[in-house]
Design a protein around this motif. Structure first.
Motif, short mmCIF file in Angstrom:
data_model
loop_
_atom_site.label_atom_id
_atom_site.label_comp_id
_atom_site.label_asym_id
_atom_site.label_seq_id
_atom_site.Cartn_x
_atom_site.Cartn_y
_atom_site.Cartn_z
N ASN A 252 2.94 27.11 46.15
CA ASN A 252 2.43 27.36 45.02
C ASN A 252 2.69 28.94 44.79
N TRP A 253 3.49 29.53 45.39
CA TRP A 253 3.75 30.91 45.31
C TRP A 253 4.74 31.12 43.95
N GLU A 254 4.03 32.10 43.08
CA GLU A 254 4.69 32.35 41.92
C GLU A 254 6.29 33.00 41.96
N LYS A 256 8.35 31.54 43.79
CA LYS A 256 9.30 30.50 44.36
C LYS A 256 10.27 30.23 43.16
N SER A 257 9.85 30.11 41.85
CA SER A 257 10.76 29.60 40.76
C SER A 257 11.91 30.43 40.59
#
Length: 387
Positions: A252-254, A256-257
Protein backbone atom coordinates in the motif's frame (compact mmCIF):
# COMPACT_ATOMS: atom_id res chain seq x y z
CA UNK A 1 -6.18 -14.90 -68.75
CA UNK A 2 -6.08 -18.20 -66.85
CA UNK A 3 -2.29 -18.16 -66.87
CA UNK A 4 -2.29 -14.58 -65.65
CA UNK A 5 -4.65 -15.45 -62.75
CA UNK A 6 -2.55 -18.49 -61.88
CA UNK A 7 0.62 -16.38 -61.82
CA UNK A 8 -1.04 -13.75 -59.63
CA UNK A 9 -2.30 -16.43 -57.22
CA UNK A 10 1.18 -17.99 -57.08
CA UNK A 11 2.74 -14.64 -56.23
CA UNK A 12 0.19 -14.05 -53.48
CA UNK A 13 0.82 -17.48 -51.96
CA UNK A 14 4.59 -17.03 -52.15
CA UNK A 15 4.28 -13.63 -50.51
CA UNK A 16 2.11 -15.04 -47.73
CA UNK A 17 4.59 -17.86 -47.17
CA UNK A 18 7.55 -15.54 -46.77
CA UNK A 19 5.61 -13.13 -44.58
CA UNK A 20 4.58 -15.97 -42.29
CA UNK A 21 8.13 -17.30 -42.21
CA UNK A 22 9.52 -13.88 -41.34
CA UNK A 23 6.93 -13.34 -38.62
CA UNK A 24 6.55 -16.89 -37.40
CA UNK A 25 5.24 -17.40 -33.90
CA UNK A 26 8.00 -18.96 -31.79
CA UNK A 27 7.24 -22.33 -30.28
CA UNK A 28 6.52 -22.69 -26.58
CA UNK A 29 9.69 -23.98 -24.87
CA UNK A 30 9.64 -26.73 -22.29
CA UNK A 31 10.51 -26.02 -18.67
CA UNK A 32 12.76 -29.09 -18.44
CA UNK A 33 14.83 -27.90 -21.40
CA UNK A 34 15.28 -24.47 -19.87
CA UNK A 35 16.28 -25.97 -16.55
CA UNK A 36 18.79 -28.23 -18.28
CA UNK A 37 20.53 -25.43 -20.16
CA UNK A 38 20.56 -23.22 -17.05
CA UNK A 39 22.16 -26.05 -15.08
CA UNK A 40 24.81 -26.41 -17.76
CA UNK A 41 25.60 -22.68 -17.56
CA UNK A 42 25.63 -22.68 -13.75
CA UNK A 43 27.94 -25.70 -13.60
CA UNK A 44 30.32 -24.32 -16.21
CA UNK A 45 30.50 -20.97 -14.44
CA UNK A 46 31.27 -22.54 -11.07
CA UNK A 47 33.94 -24.80 -12.60
CA UNK A 48 35.68 -21.92 -14.40
CA UNK A 49 35.13 -19.23 -11.75
CA UNK A 50 38.73 -19.19 -10.55
CA UNK A 51 40.18 -18.90 -14.06
CA UNK A 52 37.87 -16.64 -16.01
CA UNK A 53 40.76 -14.75 -17.60
CA UNK A 54 41.25 -17.20 -20.44
CA UNK A 55 37.68 -16.63 -21.59
CA UNK A 56 38.48 -12.95 -22.13
CA UNK A 57 41.44 -13.52 -24.46
CA UNK A 58 39.82 -14.65 -27.69
CA UNK A 59 39.01 -11.58 -29.83
CA UNK A 60 41.72 -9.84 -31.92
CA UNK A 61 44.60 -8.38 -29.96
CA UNK A 62 44.03 -4.84 -31.22
CA UNK A 63 40.52 -4.90 -29.73
CA UNK A 64 41.60 -6.61 -26.53
CA UNK A 65 43.93 -3.74 -25.69
CA UNK A 66 40.93 -1.45 -25.31
CA UNK A 67 39.25 -3.64 -22.74
CA UNK A 68 39.39 -3.80 -18.99
CA UNK A 69 40.90 -7.18 -18.12
CA UNK A 70 41.67 -9.08 -14.99
CA UNK A 71 42.26 -12.79 -14.62
CA UNK A 72 39.35 -12.98 -12.18
CA UNK A 73 37.29 -10.29 -10.62
CA UNK A 74 37.18 -9.93 -6.85
CA UNK A 75 34.57 -11.96 -4.99
CA UNK A 76 32.77 -8.76 -4.02
CA UNK A 77 32.97 -6.93 -7.36
CA UNK A 78 29.77 -5.90 -9.18
CA UNK A 79 30.53 -8.38 -11.96
CA UNK A 80 30.55 -11.37 -9.63
CA UNK A 81 27.68 -9.91 -7.61
CA UNK A 82 25.51 -10.09 -10.73
CA UNK A 83 26.49 -13.73 -11.15
CA UNK A 84 25.48 -14.43 -7.54
CA UNK A 85 22.08 -12.81 -8.11
CA UNK A 86 21.42 -15.11 -11.05
CA UNK A 87 22.86 -18.13 -9.27
CA UNK A 88 20.55 -17.53 -6.34
CA UNK A 89 17.55 -17.37 -8.67
CA UNK A 90 18.64 -20.67 -10.22
CA UNK A 91 19.17 -22.28 -6.82
CA UNK A 92 15.47 -21.75 -6.10
CA UNK A 93 14.38 -23.92 -9.05
CA UNK A 94 17.13 -26.53 -8.71
CA UNK A 95 16.89 -29.66 -6.60
CA UNK A 96 20.66 -29.66 -6.15
CA UNK A 97 21.87 -27.85 -3.01
CA UNK A 98 25.36 -27.29 -4.40
CA UNK A 99 24.41 -23.90 -5.82
CA UNK A 100 23.26 -22.63 -2.44
CA UNK A 101 26.39 -24.10 -0.85
CA UNK A 102 28.58 -22.31 -3.39
CA UNK A 103 26.94 -19.01 -2.52
CA UNK A 104 27.26 -19.67 1.20
CA UNK A 105 30.96 -20.37 0.75
CA UNK A 106 31.39 -17.03 -1.05
CA UNK A 107 29.63 -15.18 1.76
CA UNK A 108 31.46 -16.97 4.56
CA UNK A 109 34.92 -16.46 3.13
CA UNK A 110 34.22 -12.71 2.83
CA UNK A 111 32.55 -12.38 6.25
CA UNK A 112 29.38 -11.16 4.54
CA UNK A 113 30.94 -7.75 3.89
CA UNK A 114 30.19 -5.36 1.06
CA UNK A 115 33.06 -4.25 -1.15
CA UNK A 116 35.39 -1.44 -0.14
CA UNK A 117 33.86 1.79 -1.55
CA UNK A 118 31.34 2.98 1.01
CA UNK A 119 29.07 5.06 -1.24
CA UNK A 120 29.61 3.44 -4.61
CA UNK A 121 26.55 1.54 -5.88
CA UNK A 122 28.67 -1.14 -7.56
CA UNK A 123 30.11 -2.13 -4.20
CA UNK A 124 26.66 -2.66 -2.70
CA UNK A 125 25.54 -5.26 -5.25
CA UNK A 126 26.73 -8.34 -3.34
CA UNK A 127 24.24 -7.40 -0.67
CA UNK A 128 21.50 -8.77 -2.93
CA UNK A 129 22.43 -12.38 -2.41
CA UNK A 130 23.42 -11.82 1.23
CA UNK A 131 19.92 -10.60 2.04
CA UNK A 132 18.33 -13.35 -0.02
CA UNK A 133 20.22 -16.00 1.92
CA UNK A 134 19.33 -14.21 5.16
CA UNK A 135 15.64 -14.47 4.31
CA UNK A 136 16.09 -18.21 3.85
CA UNK A 137 18.12 -18.85 7.01
CA UNK A 138 17.53 -15.86 9.35
CA UNK A 139 21.26 -15.93 10.15
CA UNK A 140 21.95 -12.43 11.49
CA UNK A 141 25.62 -12.64 10.50
CA UNK A 142 24.59 -12.34 6.86
CA UNK A 143 22.84 -9.01 7.26
CA UNK A 144 24.76 -6.95 9.82
CA UNK A 145 27.62 -5.63 7.63
CA UNK A 146 25.18 -4.40 4.97
CA UNK A 147 22.89 -2.78 7.50
CA UNK A 148 25.81 -1.09 9.26
CA UNK A 149 27.14 0.25 5.94
CA UNK A 150 23.76 1.62 4.94
CA UNK A 151 23.21 3.22 8.33
CA UNK A 152 26.53 5.02 7.98
CA UNK A 153 25.51 6.30 4.53
CA UNK A 154 22.15 7.60 5.76
CA UNK A 155 23.82 9.39 8.67
CA UNK A 156 26.52 11.04 6.55
CA UNK A 157 26.51 14.35 4.71
CA UNK A 158 27.60 12.70 1.47
CA UNK A 159 24.66 10.33 1.67
CA UNK A 160 22.32 13.24 0.94
CA UNK A 161 24.01 14.02 -2.39
CA UNK A 162 23.36 12.59 -5.86
CA UNK A 163 25.01 9.17 -5.66
CA UNK A 164 23.63 7.03 -8.50
CA UNK A 165 24.58 9.07 -11.54
CA UNK A 166 24.82 6.22 -14.09
CA UNK A 167 22.07 3.81 -15.15
CA UNK A 168 23.87 0.62 -14.07
CA UNK A 169 23.69 1.83 -10.49
CA UNK A 170 19.93 1.23 -10.48
CA UNK A 171 20.55 -2.51 -10.54
CA UNK A 172 23.48 -2.53 -8.13
CA UNK A 173 22.24 -0.66 -5.08
CA UNK A 174 18.46 0.08 -4.97
CA UNK A 175 17.36 -3.60 -4.76
CA UNK A 176 19.54 -4.00 -1.67
CA UNK A 177 18.03 -0.94 0.02
CA UNK A 178 14.50 -2.07 -0.84
CA UNK A 179 15.15 -5.60 0.42
CA UNK A 180 16.71 -4.33 3.64
CA UNK A 181 13.67 -2.12 4.21
CA UNK A 182 11.39 -5.11 3.70
CA UNK A 183 13.38 -7.37 6.02
CA UNK A 184 13.79 -4.85 8.85
CA UNK A 185 10.44 -3.09 8.33
CA UNK A 186 12.36 0.16 8.78
CA UNK A 187 11.12 2.77 6.33
CA UNK A 188 14.33 4.83 6.44
CA UNK A 189 15.99 2.45 3.96
CA UNK A 190 13.06 2.66 1.57
CA UNK A 191 12.91 6.44 1.83
CA UNK A 192 16.63 6.72 1.06
CA UNK A 193 16.33 4.41 -1.93
CA UNK A 194 13.33 6.29 -3.28
CA UNK A 195 15.00 9.71 -3.00
CA UNK A 196 18.16 8.57 -4.74
CA UNK A 197 16.26 6.64 -7.41
CA UNK A 198 14.21 9.69 -8.35
CA UNK A 199 17.36 11.78 -8.62
CA UNK A 200 18.73 9.34 -11.19
CA UNK A 201 15.40 9.13 -13.00
CA UNK A 202 15.09 12.91 -13.21
CA UNK A 203 18.59 13.17 -14.65
CA UNK A 204 18.85 10.21 -17.04
CA UNK A 205 15.33 9.24 -18.15
CA UNK A 206 14.44 10.31 -21.68
CA UNK A 207 10.68 10.90 -21.86
CA UNK A 208 10.56 10.74 -25.65
CA UNK A 209 12.43 7.45 -26.11
CA UNK A 210 11.18 5.98 -22.81
CA UNK A 211 14.66 4.71 -22.05
CA UNK A 212 17.58 5.64 -19.79
CA UNK A 213 20.75 7.34 -20.94
CA UNK A 214 23.76 5.53 -19.52
CA UNK A 215 25.02 8.80 -17.99
CA UNK A 216 25.01 12.51 -18.78
CA UNK A 217 27.85 12.18 -21.30
CA UNK A 218 25.36 10.56 -23.71
CA UNK A 219 22.84 13.38 -23.88
CA UNK A 220 24.27 14.64 -27.17
CA UNK A 221 25.69 11.40 -28.64
CA UNK A 222 23.89 9.69 -31.50
CA UNK A 223 23.86 6.46 -33.49
CA UNK A 224 24.80 6.49 -37.17
CA UNK A 225 21.11 6.85 -37.96
CA UNK A 226 20.91 10.03 -35.92
CA UNK A 227 18.96 8.60 -32.98
CA UNK A 228 20.17 8.89 -29.39
CA UNK A 229 22.45 6.18 -28.01
CA UNK A 230 20.70 4.06 -25.40
CA UNK A 231 22.89 1.22 -24.20
CA UNK A 232 21.19 -2.17 -24.14
CA UNK A 233 22.89 -3.51 -21.03
CA UNK A 234 22.51 -0.17 -19.26
CA UNK A 235 18.76 -0.32 -19.73
CA UNK A 236 18.92 -4.03 -18.92
CA UNK A 237 20.41 -3.16 -15.55
CA UNK A 238 17.49 -0.82 -14.89
CA UNK A 239 14.80 -3.21 -16.14
CA UNK A 240 16.20 -6.20 -14.24
CA UNK A 241 16.67 -4.03 -11.18
CA UNK A 242 13.02 -3.03 -11.20
CA UNK A 243 12.01 -6.69 -11.23
CA UNK A 244 14.09 -7.06 -8.05
CA UNK A 245 12.85 -3.86 -6.39
CA UNK A 246 9.09 -4.01 -6.96
CA UNK A 247 8.46 -7.26 -5.00
CA UNK A 248 10.13 -5.69 -1.97
CA UNK A 249 7.92 -2.60 -1.88
CA UNK A 250 5.05 -2.39 0.64
CA UNK A 251 1.72 -3.24 -0.98
CA UNK A 252 0.00 0.00 0.00
CA UNK A 253 3.00 2.32 -0.29
CA UNK A 254 2.05 5.35 -2.35
CA UNK A 255 5.42 5.41 -4.14
CA UNK A 256 5.03 1.91 -5.59
CA UNK A 257 3.06 3.00 -8.65
CA UNK A 258 6.04 5.01 -9.93
CA UNK A 259 8.19 1.88 -10.19
CA UNK A 260 5.45 -0.20 -11.79
CA UNK A 261 4.67 2.55 -14.31
CA UNK A 262 8.36 2.92 -15.16
CA UNK A 263 8.72 -0.84 -15.64
CA UNK A 264 5.73 -0.93 -17.99
CA UNK A 265 7.05 2.01 -20.02
CA UNK A 266 10.42 0.35 -20.59
CA UNK A 267 8.73 -2.94 -21.48
CA UNK A 268 6.55 -1.22 -24.03
CA UNK A 269 9.60 0.32 -25.67
CA UNK A 270 11.39 -3.04 -25.73
CA UNK A 271 8.40 -4.66 -27.41
CA UNK A 272 8.57 -2.21 -30.28
CA UNK A 273 12.34 -2.27 -30.86
CA UNK A 274 13.00 -6.02 -30.67
CA UNK A 275 15.16 -7.24 -33.55
CA UNK A 276 14.00 -9.75 -36.13
CA UNK A 277 16.31 -12.33 -34.55
CA UNK A 278 14.55 -11.90 -31.19
CA UNK A 279 17.36 -10.06 -29.37
CA UNK A 280 18.05 -6.38 -28.80
CA UNK A 281 20.96 -4.46 -30.33
CA UNK A 282 23.81 -3.21 -28.17
CA UNK A 283 22.57 0.28 -29.02
CA UNK A 284 18.82 -0.08 -28.67
CA UNK A 285 17.83 2.46 -31.30
CA UNK A 286 20.69 1.77 -33.70
CA UNK A 287 20.13 0.06 -37.06
CA UNK A 288 20.72 -3.69 -37.04
CA UNK A 289 23.38 -3.36 -39.74
CA UNK A 290 25.43 -1.28 -37.32
CA UNK A 291 25.22 -4.07 -34.71
CA UNK A 292 25.77 -7.24 -36.75
CA UNK A 293 26.48 -9.42 -33.71
CA UNK A 294 23.87 -10.08 -31.08
CA UNK A 295 24.54 -9.11 -27.46
CA UNK A 296 23.37 -11.52 -24.76
CA UNK A 297 23.74 -9.68 -21.46
CA UNK A 298 21.19 -6.98 -22.25
CA UNK A 299 18.86 -9.49 -23.91
CA UNK A 300 19.04 -11.77 -20.84
CA UNK A 301 18.00 -8.96 -18.52
CA UNK A 302 15.09 -8.07 -20.80
CA UNK A 303 13.89 -11.69 -20.88
CA UNK A 304 14.15 -11.86 -17.09
CA UNK A 305 12.10 -8.70 -16.65
CA UNK A 306 9.43 -9.54 -19.22
CA UNK A 307 8.90 -13.07 -17.86
CA UNK A 308 8.68 -11.69 -14.32
CA UNK A 309 6.34 -8.89 -15.43
CA UNK A 310 3.85 -11.24 -17.08
CA UNK A 311 3.94 -13.72 -14.21
CA UNK A 312 3.18 -10.95 -11.72
CA UNK A 313 0.30 -9.43 -13.67
CA UNK A 314 2.13 -6.25 -14.64
CA UNK A 315 2.52 -7.04 -18.35
CA UNK A 316 -0.19 -8.42 -20.62
CA UNK A 317 0.48 -12.07 -21.46
CA UNK A 318 -1.05 -11.93 -24.94
CA UNK A 319 1.05 -8.94 -25.95
CA UNK A 320 4.36 -9.91 -24.39
CA UNK A 321 4.57 -13.69 -24.58
CA UNK A 322 5.52 -13.67 -28.30
CA UNK A 323 8.28 -11.17 -27.49
CA UNK A 324 9.47 -13.35 -24.63
CA UNK A 325 9.51 -16.66 -26.52
CA UNK A 326 11.14 -15.13 -29.58
CA UNK A 327 13.92 -13.68 -27.45
CA UNK A 328 14.46 -16.91 -25.52
CA UNK A 329 14.59 -18.99 -28.71
CA UNK A 330 17.61 -17.00 -29.93
CA UNK A 331 19.30 -16.54 -26.57
CA UNK A 332 19.27 -20.26 -25.81
CA UNK A 333 21.32 -20.89 -28.94
CA UNK A 334 24.17 -18.77 -27.59
CA UNK A 335 25.25 -21.38 -25.02
CA UNK A 336 27.94 -23.73 -26.30
CA UNK A 337 28.16 -27.46 -25.58
CA UNK A 338 30.32 -26.88 -22.47
CA UNK A 339 27.87 -24.40 -20.99
CA UNK A 340 29.55 -21.07 -21.79
CA UNK A 341 27.26 -18.22 -22.75
CA UNK A 342 28.78 -16.37 -25.69
CA UNK A 343 28.23 -12.96 -27.28
CA UNK A 344 28.55 -11.13 -23.95
CA UNK A 345 29.77 -7.59 -24.42
CA UNK A 346 32.88 -6.92 -22.29
CA UNK A 347 32.94 -4.47 -19.40
CA UNK A 348 32.07 -1.02 -20.67
CA UNK A 349 29.74 1.92 -20.45
CA UNK A 350 28.37 2.03 -23.99
CA UNK A 351 27.37 -0.26 -26.86
CA UNK A 352 30.33 -2.31 -28.07
CA UNK A 353 31.49 -5.45 -29.79
CA UNK A 354 30.48 -8.95 -28.76
CA UNK A 355 31.88 -12.28 -29.88
CA UNK A 356 30.68 -15.86 -30.07
CA UNK A 357 33.52 -17.16 -27.86
CA UNK A 358 33.66 -14.33 -25.34
CA UNK A 359 31.85 -14.30 -22.02
CA UNK A 360 31.69 -12.52 -18.66
CA UNK A 361 30.34 -13.59 -15.27
CA UNK A 362 27.64 -10.91 -15.28
CA UNK A 363 26.37 -12.34 -18.57
CA UNK A 364 26.02 -15.75 -16.96
CA UNK A 365 24.26 -14.16 -14.00
CA UNK A 366 21.75 -12.40 -16.24
CA UNK A 367 21.19 -15.62 -18.20
CA UNK A 368 20.57 -17.65 -15.03
CA UNK A 369 18.07 -15.07 -13.81
CA UNK A 370 16.33 -15.13 -17.20
CA UNK A 371 16.19 -18.90 -17.45
CA UNK A 372 14.97 -19.28 -13.86
CA UNK A 373 12.13 -16.84 -14.46
CA UNK A 374 11.31 -18.53 -17.77
CA UNK A 375 11.14 -21.89 -15.99
CA UNK A 376 8.70 -20.55 -13.38
CA UNK A 377 6.67 -18.89 -16.12
CA UNK A 378 6.20 -22.13 -18.05
CA UNK A 379 5.31 -24.11 -14.94
CA UNK A 380 2.69 -21.49 -14.10
CA UNK A 381 1.08 -21.01 -17.51
CA UNK A 382 1.68 -24.37 -19.18
CA UNK A 383 1.43 -26.92 -16.36
CA UNK A 384 0.09 -29.73 -18.55
CA UNK A 385 3.08 -29.53 -20.87
CA UNK A 386 5.54 -29.35 -17.99
CA UNK A 387 4.49 -32.06 -15.57
Amino acid sequence: MIKSKFTLLSLILISLFYNCAANKIPHTPLAKDIKAIAEKVANWQIETFEDMGKYRALPPLEKRKKWHHRNRYHDLDWTTATLYTGMYEFSKISDDKKYTKWLLDIGNRNDWKLFKRVYHADDHAVGQFYLNLYKDSKNETMIHPTQNRFDSIINSEKGQKFLWHWSDALFMSPPVWARLANITKNSKYLEFMDRQYHKTYNKLWDKEAQLFFRDKSYFDKTEKNGKHIFWSRGNGWVFGGLALIIPELPQNWEGKSFYIHLFKNIANTLKHIQREDGTWSGGLLGDEKDYPNIETSGTSFFIYGIAWGISNGILDKTSYEPVLFKAWERLSKCVNKEGMLGYVQPVGAAPGDSYKDYTEVYGSGAFLAASSEMYKYLIKYYPNKNK
